[in-house]
Scaffold this motif. Structure first.
Motif, PDB file in Angstrom:
ATOM      1  N   PHE A  25       3.550 -11.486  -1.516  1.00  0.00           N
ATOM      2  CA  PHE A  25       4.038 -10.591  -2.557  1.00  0.00           C
ATOM      3  C   PHE A  25       4.115 -11.286  -3.911  1.00  0.00           C
ATOM      4  N   THR A  26       3.776 -10.549  -4.973  1.00  0.00           N
ATOM      5  CA  THR A  26       3.990 -11.019  -6.349  1.00  0.00           C
ATOM      6  C   THR A  26       4.920 -10.069  -7.102  1.00  0.00           C
ATOM      7  N   SER A  27       5.048  -8.842  -6.632  1.00  0.00           N
ATOM      8  CA  SER A  27       6.014  -7.895  -7.185  1.00  0.00           C
ATOM      9  C   SER A  27       6.187  -6.754  -6.200  1.00  0.00           C
ATOM     10  N   PRO A  28       7.266  -6.051  -6.297  1.00  0.00           N
ATOM     11  CA  PRO A  28       8.308  -6.037  -7.317  1.00  0.00           C
ATOM     12  C   PRO A  28       9.099  -7.352  -7.357  1.00  0.00           C
ATOM     13  N   SER A  29       9.814  -7.502  -8.439  1.00  0.00           N
ATOM     14  CA  SER A  29      10.671  -8.665  -8.600  1.00  0.00           C
ATOM     15  C   SER A  29      11.635  -8.759  -7.426  1.00  0.00           C
ATOM     16  N   GLY A  30      11.778  -9.951  -6.889  1.00  0.00           N
ATOM     17  CA  GLY A  30      12.700 -10.177  -5.787  1.00  0.00           C
ATOM     18  C   GLY A  30      12.090 -10.031  -4.407  1.00  0.00           C
ATOM     19  N   GLY A  55      -7.446 -15.144  -1.830  1.00  0.00           N
ATOM     20  CA  GLY A  55      -7.419 -15.153  -3.289  1.00  0.00           C
ATOM     21  C   GLY A  55      -7.541 -13.780  -3.915  1.00  0.00           C
ATOM     22  N   ALA A  56      -8.074 -12.799  -3.205  1.00  0.00           N
ATOM     23  CA  ALA A  56      -8.176 -11.446  -3.761  1.00  0.00           C
ATOM     24  C   ALA A  56      -6.773 -10.932  -4.055  1.00  0.00           C
ATOM     25  N   ALA A  57      -6.603 -10.307  -5.209  1.00  0.00           N
ATOM     26  CA  ALA A  57      -5.287  -9.827  -5.626  1.00  0.00           C
ATOM     27  C   ALA A  57      -5.330  -8.332  -5.867  1.00  0.00           C
ATOM     28  N   GLY A  58      -4.186  -7.699  -5.678  1.00  0.00           N
ATOM     29  CA  GLY A  58      -4.093  -6.269  -5.915  1.00  0.00           C
ATOM     30  C   GLY A  58      -2.795  -5.732  -5.373  1.00  0.00           C
ATOM     31  N   GLY A  59      -2.868  -4.549  -4.760  1.00  0.00           N
ATOM     32  CA  GLY A  59      -1.671  -3.955  -4.202  1.00  0.00           C
ATOM     33  C   GLY A  59      -1.835  -2.467  -4.001  1.00  0.00           C
ATOM     34  N   HIS A  60      -0.705  -1.791  -3.884  1.00  0.00           N
ATOM     35  CA  HIS A  60      -0.661  -0.340  -3.755  1.00  0.00           C
ATOM     36  C   HIS A  60       0.620   0.132  -4.427  1.00  0.00           C
ATOM     37  N   GLY A  61       0.504   1.169  -5.253  1.00  0.00           N
ATOM     38  CA  GLY A  61       1.667   1.628  -5.995  1.00  0.00           C
ATOM     39  C   GLY A  61       2.279   0.469  -6.768  1.00  0.00           C
ATOM     40  N   PRO A  62       3.620   0.320  -6.743  1.00  0.00           N
ATOM     41  CA  PRO A  62       4.266  -0.764  -7.490  1.00  0.00           C
ATOM     42  C   PRO A  62       4.276  -2.108  -6.754  1.00  0.00           C
ATOM     43  N   VAL A  63       3.747  -2.151  -5.547  1.00  0.00           N
ATOM     44  CA  VAL A  63       3.777  -3.372  -4.741  1.00  0.00           C
ATOM     45  C   VAL A  63       2.501  -4.173  -5.005  1.00  0.00           C
ATOM     46  N   ARG A  64       2.662  -5.445  -5.357  1.00  0.00           N
ATOM     47  CA  ARG A  64       1.544  -6.320  -5.700  1.00  0.00           C
ATOM     48  C   ARG A  64       1.562  -7.546  -4.799  1.00  0.00           C
ATOM     49  N   TYR A  65       0.356  -8.058  -4.519  1.00  0.00           N
ATOM     50  CA  TYR A  65       0.228  -9.212  -3.634  1.00  0.00           C
ATOM     51  C   TYR A  65      -1.166  -9.805  -3.772  1.00  0.00           C
ATOM     52  N   GLU A 117      -2.585  10.058   1.727  1.00  0.00           N
ATOM     53  CA  GLU A 117      -1.169  10.397   1.631  1.00  0.00           C
ATOM     54  C   GLU A 117      -0.344   9.405   0.807  1.00  0.00           C
ATOM     55  N   TRP A 118      -0.914   8.223   0.561  1.00  0.00           N
ATOM     56  CA  TRP A 118      -0.188   7.149  -0.111  1.00  0.00           C
ATOM     57  C   TRP A 118      -1.091   6.519  -1.156  1.00  0.00           C
ATOM     58  N   PRO A 119      -0.514   5.802  -2.131  1.00  0.00           N
ATOM     59  CA  PRO A 119      -1.375   5.106  -3.086  1.00  0.00           C
ATOM     60  C   PRO A 119      -2.341   4.170  -2.344  1.00  0.00           C
ATOM     61  N   ALA A 120      -3.590   4.205  -2.737  1.00  0.00           N
ATOM     62  CA  ALA A 120      -4.613   3.384  -2.082  1.00  0.00           C
ATOM     63  C   ALA A 120      -4.329   1.903  -2.281  1.00  0.00           C
ATOM     64  N   MET A 121      -4.699   1.110  -1.276  1.00  0.00           N
ATOM     65  CA  MET A 121      -4.666  -0.340  -1.420  1.00  0.00           C
ATOM     66  C   MET A 121      -5.932  -0.714  -2.203  1.00  0.00           C
ATOM     67  N   ARG A 122      -5.740  -1.458  -3.268  1.00  0.00           N
ATOM     68  CA  ARG A 122      -6.874  -1.884  -4.096  1.00  0.00           C
ATOM     69  C   ARG A 122      -6.778  -3.388  -4.336  1.00  0.00           C
ATOM     70  N   LEU A 123      -7.926  -4.028  -4.318  1.00  0.00           N
ATOM     71  CA  LEU A 123      -8.003  -5.464  -4.596  1.00  0.00           C
ATOM     72  C   LEU A 123      -9.003  -5.687  -5.723  1.00  0.00           C
ATOM     73  N   ASN A 124      -8.892  -6.824  -6.412  1.00  0.00           N
ATOM     74  CA  ASN A 124      -9.767  -7.118  -7.535  1.00  0.00           C
ATOM     75  C   ASN A 124     -11.108  -7.703  -7.119  1.00  0.00           C
ATOM     76  N   GLY A 125     -11.386  -7.728  -5.857  1.00  0.00           N
ATOM     77  CA  GLY A 125     -12.650  -8.241  -5.343  1.00  0.00           C
ATOM     78  C   GLY A 125     -12.725  -7.968  -3.862  1.00  0.00           C
ATOM     79  N   PRO A 126     -13.733  -8.540  -3.209  1.00  0.00           N
ATOM     80  CA  PRO A 126     -13.851  -8.319  -1.767  1.00  0.00           C
ATOM     81  C   PRO A 126     -12.662  -8.905  -1.004  1.00  0.00           C
TER      82      PRO A 126
END
Length: 165
Positions: free
Chosen positions: A74-79, A49-59, A36-45
């Protein structure tokens, strides 16, 4: 300052609920409502330290205790200056508190986008995630968060794209 908490008591031991957290962003994710929502995805296991996010939200992952807790910065959205986490806490041998906490100090445009757009979407997504957890263990068969009219309006453009995939 924004402090946003969602939690459910799950009728299962923490040793069974904790692995839901461990499945986040994996191929067999049992917690995130990715249909129902954008999947949470990370750049590794899943791990610090693993980075990623869902939709426009990054962390990125700042803390991880398998079977118990994960925290993302959080790393984005800005603010979006802060973090969010999932924890599984044993209440009894057969009851676990599954909690999601978000703590941030919004700045700039986030002072408007958080309350008007992101908060209603976030609240619905997390409630649906907790529904998945309850349904997994039969705590509340058929648990289903009811989306507000505002959330339905906000989701409309994205829902159309998701059904075309």
């Amino acid at each position: 300052m924004v402090y946003n908490t969602h939690q459910r008591e799950i009728a299962a031991p923490a040793s069974e609920v904790g692995p839901l957290i461990d499945s986040l962003a994996g191929k067999n994710d049992r917690l995130w409502p990715r249909s129902e929502w954008p999947a949470m995805r990370l750049n590794g296991p899943l791990g610090v330290g693993a980075a990623g996010g869902h939709g426009p939200v990054r962390y990125f992952v700042t803390a991880y205790e398998p079977g118990r807790r994960i925290e993302f910065q959080f790393t984005s959205p800005s603010g979006f200056n802060g973090h969010h986490s999932f924890t599984a806490t044993s209440l009894t041998d057969t009851l676990t508190l599954l909690r999601h906490e978000l703590s941030m100090s919004p700045s700039g445009t986030a002072k408007l986008t958080w309350p008007l757009f992101f908060r209603p979407m976030h609240d619905a997504l997390i409630e649906e995630s907790l529904d998945r957890a309850e349904n997994e263990f039969g705590s509340s068969p058929g648990a289903a968060h009811r989306r507000s009219l505002w959330t339905k309006i906000l989701r409309a453009p994205f829902s159309a794209r998701m059904t075309r995939k």
